[in-house]
Design a protein around this motif. Structure first.
Motif, mmCIF file in Angstrom:
data_model
loop_
_atom_site.group_PDB
_atom_site.id
_atom_site.type_symbol
_atom_site.label_atom_id
_atom_site.label_comp_id
_atom_site.label_asym_id
_atom_site.label_seq_id
_atom_site.Cartn_x
_atom_site.Cartn_y
_atom_site.Cartn_z
ATOM 1 N N UNK A 97 0.855 -1.299 -0.065
ATOM 2 C CA UNK A 97 0.109 -0.039 0.023
ATOM 3 C C UNK A 97 0.902 1.376 -0.009
ATOM 4 N N UNK A 98 2.072 1.221 0.805
ATOM 5 C CA UNK A 98 2.834 2.474 0.672
ATOM 6 C C UNK A 98 3.693 2.605 -0.509
ATOM 7 N N UNK A 99 3.896 1.681 -1.279
ATOM 8 C CA UNK A 99 4.699 1.605 -2.628
ATOM 9 C C UNK A 99 3.694 2.140 -3.488
ATOM 10 N N UNK A 100 2.410 1.780 -3.503
ATOM 11 C CA UNK A 100 1.387 2.440 -4.197
ATOM 12 C C UNK A 100 1.229 3.791 -4.227
ATOM 13 N N UNK A 101 1.248 4.250 -2.907
ATOM 14 C CA UNK A 101 1.078 5.736 -2.419
ATOM 15 C C UNK A 101 2.283 6.639 -2.777
ATOM 16 N N UNK A 102 3.539 6.238 -2.406
ATOM 17 C CA UNK A 102 4.625 7.070 -2.535
ATOM 18 C C UNK A 102 5.526 6.622 -3.656
ATOM 19 N N UNK A 103 5.449 5.658 -4.344
ATOM 20 C CA UNK A 103 6.438 4.983 -5.453
ATOM 21 C C UNK A 103 5.704 4.656 -6.466
ATOM 22 N N UNK A 104 4.800 5.250 -7.202
ATOM 23 C CA UNK A 104 3.721 4.760 -8.076
ATOM 24 C C UNK A 104 4.346 4.190 -9.394
ATOM 25 N N UNK A 105 5.414 4.664 -9.874
ATOM 26 C CA UNK A 105 5.892 3.971 -10.878
ATOM 27 C C UNK A 105 6.157 2.488 -10.624
ATOM 28 N N UNK A 106 7.360 2.434 -9.513
ATOM 29 C CA UNK A 106 7.528 1.150 -8.914
ATOM 30 C C UNK A 106 6.302 0.318 -8.880
ATOM 31 N N UNK A 107 5.302 0.770 -8.302
ATOM 32 C CA UNK A 107 4.295 0.033 -7.861
ATOM 33 C C UNK A 107 3.616 -0.565 -9.358
ATOM 34 N N UNK A 108 3.609 0.326 -10.368
ATOM 35 C CA UNK A 108 3.202 -0.182 -11.458
ATOM 36 C C UNK A 108 3.824 -1.250 -12.369
ATOM 37 N N UNK B 189 13.575 0.838 -1.381
ATOM 38 C CA UNK B 189 12.892 0.794 -2.826
ATOM 39 C C UNK B 189 13.096 1.983 -3.432
ATOM 40 N N UNK B 190 12.976 3.259 -2.830
ATOM 41 C CA UNK B 190 13.147 4.739 -3.286
ATOM 42 C C UNK B 190 14.493 4.666 -4.386
ATOM 43 N N UNK C 188 13.129 1.195 19.394
ATOM 44 C CA UNK C 188 12.667 0.700 20.535
ATOM 45 C C UNK C 188 11.901 1.983 21.459
ATOM 46 N N UNK C 189 11.921 2.954 20.605
ATOM 47 C CA UNK C 189 11.255 4.435 21.173
ATOM 48 C C UNK C 189 9.975 4.568 20.371
ATOM 49 N N UNK C 190 9.732 4.202 19.126
ATOM 50 C CA UNK C 190 8.736 4.383 18.375
ATOM 51 C C UNK C 190 7.762 3.320 17.989
ATOM 52 N N UNK C 191 8.425 2.095 17.801
ATOM 53 C CA UNK C 191 7.780 0.947 17.658
ATOM 54 C C UNK C 191 8.015 0.665 15.760
ATOM 55 N N UNK C 192 6.923 -0.090 15.349
ATOM 56 C CA UNK C 192 7.325 -0.832 13.964
ATOM 57 C C UNK C 192 7.225 0.261 12.909
ATOM 58 N N UNK C 193 7.042 1.756 12.992
ATOM 59 C CA UNK C 193 7.034 2.764 11.726
ATOM 60 C C UNK C 193 8.297 2.708 11.164
ATOM 61 N N UNK C 194 9.445 2.540 11.846
ATOM 62 C CA UNK C 194 10.823 2.693 11.383
ATOM 63 C C UNK C 194 10.957 1.541 10.265
ATOM 64 N N UNK C 195 10.448 0.514 10.582
ATOM 65 C CA UNK C 195 10.574 -0.577 9.525
ATOM 66 C C UNK C 195 10.085 -0.252 8.222
ATOM 67 N N UNK C 196 8.992 0.382 8.140
ATOM 68 C CA UNK C 196 8.330 0.674 6.868
ATOM 69 C C UNK C 196 9.173 1.769 6.201
ATOM 70 N N UNK C 197 9.555 2.797 6.941
ATOM 71 C CA UNK C 197 10.424 3.853 6.577
ATOM 72 C C UNK C 197 11.569 3.574 5.903
ATOM 73 N N UNK C 198 12.349 2.553 6.597
ATOM 74 C CA UNK C 198 13.600 2.128 6.162
ATOM 75 C C UNK C 198 13.337 1.249 4.600
ATOM 76 N N UNK C 199 11.996 0.402 4.555
ATOM 77 C CA UNK C 199 11.837 -0.102 3.426
ATOM 78 C C UNK C 199 11.567 0.765 2.408
ATOM 79 N N UNK C 200 10.680 1.745 2.418
ATOM 80 C CA UNK C 200 10.613 2.465 1.359
ATOM 81 C C UNK C 200 11.605 3.489 0.938
ATOM 82 N N UNK C 201 12.536 3.742 1.967
ATOM 83 C CA UNK C 201 13.948 4.465 1.594
ATOM 84 C C UNK C 201 14.980 3.552 0.692
#
Length: 258
Positions: free
Chosen positions: A146-157, A218-219, A203-216
């Protein structure tokens, strides 16, 4: 977090320091429970995984360290199997426990209780990642799409086109090839100076950072993926080879983005 304070901070953020106090002596008892006779799971898998856990790391596998951190890792993982009957062991836990040993001078008991907090603390709840149903791995893959579709549309396509073309060769889709490895390792496969900072945030914010790094990642790799998403490259196997590279720790660690 400054390196001199990182170990103390991680223990406190996770609540592992309290678990050690509340359960004094339990780890020592668990570490003395003998391994079952015979070639029994999950001990067989642990024995296979320990030698290939960060194989180039001299702390774990160096000639001068035969008492070795690798044997300490085996002890911690065995003890965790005896302790947590629901999770027991899943491939990837070896990377997480080893990275705790490598990144900070933790004792075995501290690594054990940090592993327990990662699995059962409500902010991390990796029981859903390492448990028998791998729920969090599937969730990570679904949300990442879902994040790839929103933030990296060319890759998603490009990925959507390849998934449709290759069909049976990618029954769970392109992202399934590499996403489980990324999340199960908690990005410990990255250069350690980057991985420790990711874990500081985790450890401070939870799972969100795992997605941020993945998008980074893939970008910065989408250009290469898109380049082999044409029909000719798919037929020659170049697209599948690229996806396979995306799950290789050596390839990810050597990207010129860290």
């Amino acid at each position: 977090i400054p390196q001199s304070l990182r170990g103390y901070a991680w223990l406190r953020l996770m609540g592992a320091d309290k678990k050690i106090i509340e359960n004094r002596g339990l780890y020592q008892k668990l570490s003395l429970v003998p391994k079952p006779d015979g070639d029994v799971e999950p001990f067989r898998t642990i024995d296979r995984d320990v030698p290939r856990t960060f194989p180039d790391n001299t702390y774990l596998h160096g000639d001068d360290n035969k008492a070795s951190a690798a044997e300490r890792l085996r002890e911690v993982l065995y003890a965790y199997v005896h302790y947590d009957k629901q999770v027991q062991y899943c491939q990837g836990m070896n990377l997480v426990a080893a990275f705790l040993m490598i990144s900070c001078p933790f004792q075995n008991e501290e690594v054990f209780w940090m592993l327990e907090r990662l699995c059962h603390h409500p902010d991390y709840y990796l029981q859903a990642l390492y448990g028998p149903n791998l729920e969090l791995a599937f969730e990570f893959e679904y949300v990442l799409k879902k994040l790839v579709k929103s933030f990296l549309p060319r890759l998603y396509k490009a990925i959507k086109k390849a998934d449709a073309h290759l069909g049976p060769m990618l029954p769970f889709g392109s992202i399934n090839v590499f996403a489980p490895k990324w999340v199960i390792s908690l990005w410990s496969i990255l250069p350690s100076n980057c991985a420790v900072r990711i874990w500081d945030i985790f450890f401070n914010e939870g799972h969100k950072i795992l997605y941020r790094v993945a998008l980074y990642v893939l970008m910065h790799t989408q250009k290469d993926i898109i380049a082999v998403s044409n029909e000719k490259a798919m037929e020659s196997g170049d697209y599948l080879e690229m996806l396979s590279m995306m799950k290789q720790s050596d390839y990810i660690a050597k990207l010129d983005i860290w």
